[in-house]
Design an enzyme around this catalytic site. Structure first.
Site, PDB file in Angstrom:
ATOM      1  N   TYR A  63      -3.017  11.392   7.939  1.00 62.96           N
ATOM      2  CA  TYR A  63      -3.379  10.525   6.807  1.00 62.96           C
ATOM      3  C   TYR A  63      -3.470   9.073   7.257  1.00 62.96           C
ATOM      4  O   TYR A  63      -4.441   8.368   6.974  1.00 62.96           O
ATOM      5  CB  TYR A  63      -2.354  10.654   5.672  1.00 62.96           C
ATOM      6  N   GLY A  84       0.830  -1.190   0.000  1.00 62.69           N
ATOM      7  CA  GLY A  84       0.000   0.000   0.000  1.00 62.69           C
ATOM      8  C   GLY A  84       0.862   1.236   0.000  1.00 62.69           C
ATOM      9  O   GLY A  84       1.935   1.259  -0.622  1.00 62.69           O
ATOM     10  N   CYS A  85       0.419   2.281   0.678  1.00 62.85           N
ATOM     11  CA  CYS A  85       1.165   3.544   0.734  1.00 62.85           C
ATOM     12  C   CYS A  85       2.607   3.323   1.154  1.00 62.85           C
ATOM     13  O   CYS A  85       2.881   2.810   2.239  1.00 62.85           O
ATOM     14  CB  CYS A  85       0.473   4.486   1.720  1.00 62.85           C
ATOM     15  N   PHE A  86       3.559   3.709   0.299  1.00 61.99           N
ATOM     16  CA  PHE A  86       4.963   3.433   0.634  1.00 61.99           C
ATOM     17  C   PHE A  86       5.480   4.300   1.768  1.00 61.99           C
ATOM     18  O   PHE A  86       6.459   3.946   2.423  1.00 61.99           O
ATOM     19  CB  PHE A  86       5.896   3.479  -0.581  1.00 61.99           C
ATOM     20  N   CYS A 103       3.983   4.613   4.562  1.00 59.74           N
ATOM     21  CA  CYS A 103       3.690   3.815   5.751  1.00 59.74           C
ATOM     22  C   CYS A 103       4.641   2.639   5.896  1.00 59.74           C
ATOM     23  O   CYS A 103       5.118   2.342   7.001  1.00 59.74           O
ATOM     24  CB  CYS A 103       2.247   3.322   5.710  1.00 59.74           C
TER      25      CYS A 103
END
Length: 220
Positions: A197, A40-42, A44
């Site tokens: 976020y 997912g979001c890199f 994170c």
């Protein structure tokens, strides 16, 4: 002289090839191995794994697709085939590939084939990228162990590694950045924007729901 003239172009071509290869891949220090994953979001994934003892650096980037030199916009709009991914550079004498793989599965929702948490689409899917049979065996064992522990089907694929493109500078270490960015909460530091976020996306809440006390990066 005739033989020397013939050899020089070959040497030159070899040096050029080596230079191009070095340019396209992040430099690796001696005694360093690399694990490439998409979670997912890199931002994170980078934030999670840079706190692991034995991990030297985590680089955000794009891989798995066919678009050359992709930008963030290219990847997130879809169609490039690329994942948001990271390269975890680690010291195998301090932390093993198997340990990192086990942490990876327990830091994502590997049952979700459509993205991760609030981020939807092909670029946000999970994946593990391998370069040889040994890496494939480690990834397969970690996947099976995670599936047994979770009791649900894991859809995270194990894929052949391909060109990894480093993401734009502003994505690197975003989670601890001090630059002020404009958000719906006003102008705040990158690190604060990241925290809001992550919480708003529900990442930690879902991971905790799935993995409970086995989630390595979520407070229990």
């Amino acid at each position: 002289m005739f033989q020397l003239k013939q050899i020089k172009p070959v040497i030159l071509a070899t040096l050029i090839a080596i230079g191009l290869s070095v340019h396209s891949q992040p430099a690796q220090a001696a005694g360093t191995e690399v694990l490439t994953v998409a979670g997912g979001c890199f931002w994170c994934v980078e934030s999670d794994f840079e706190r692991v003892p034995g991990v030297k650096e985590v680089i955000s980037g794009y891989t798995g697709g066919k678009t050359k030199n992709p930008t963030y916009k290219d990847v997130t709009k879809g169609g490039s085939g690329h994942y948001e991914a990271v390269q975890i550079q680690f010291d195998p004498d301090k932390v093993s590939r198997d340990q990192l793989l086990n942490m990876f599965f327990r830091s994502v929702d590997p049952t979700d084939a459509g993205g991760q948490f609030c981020d939807r689409g092909e670029s946000y899917r999970t994946a593990i990228f391998v370069s040889n049979n040994a890496q494939n065996a480690s990834a397969s064992a970690a996947k099976q162990a995670a599936q047994n522990a979770l009791g649900q089907k894991i859809v995270t694929p194990i894929l052949q590694a391909s060109q990894f493109y480093t993401a734009e500078d502003y994505h690197q270490d975003y989670y601890k950045g001090t630059k002020r960015v404009l958000t719906r909460f006003g102008a705040i530091k990158q690190s604060d924007a990241y925290k809001r976020y992550r919480k708003g996306c529900g990442r930690d809440a879902r991971v905790k729901q799935l993995w409970g006390n086995d989630a390595p990066f979520v407070s229990n």
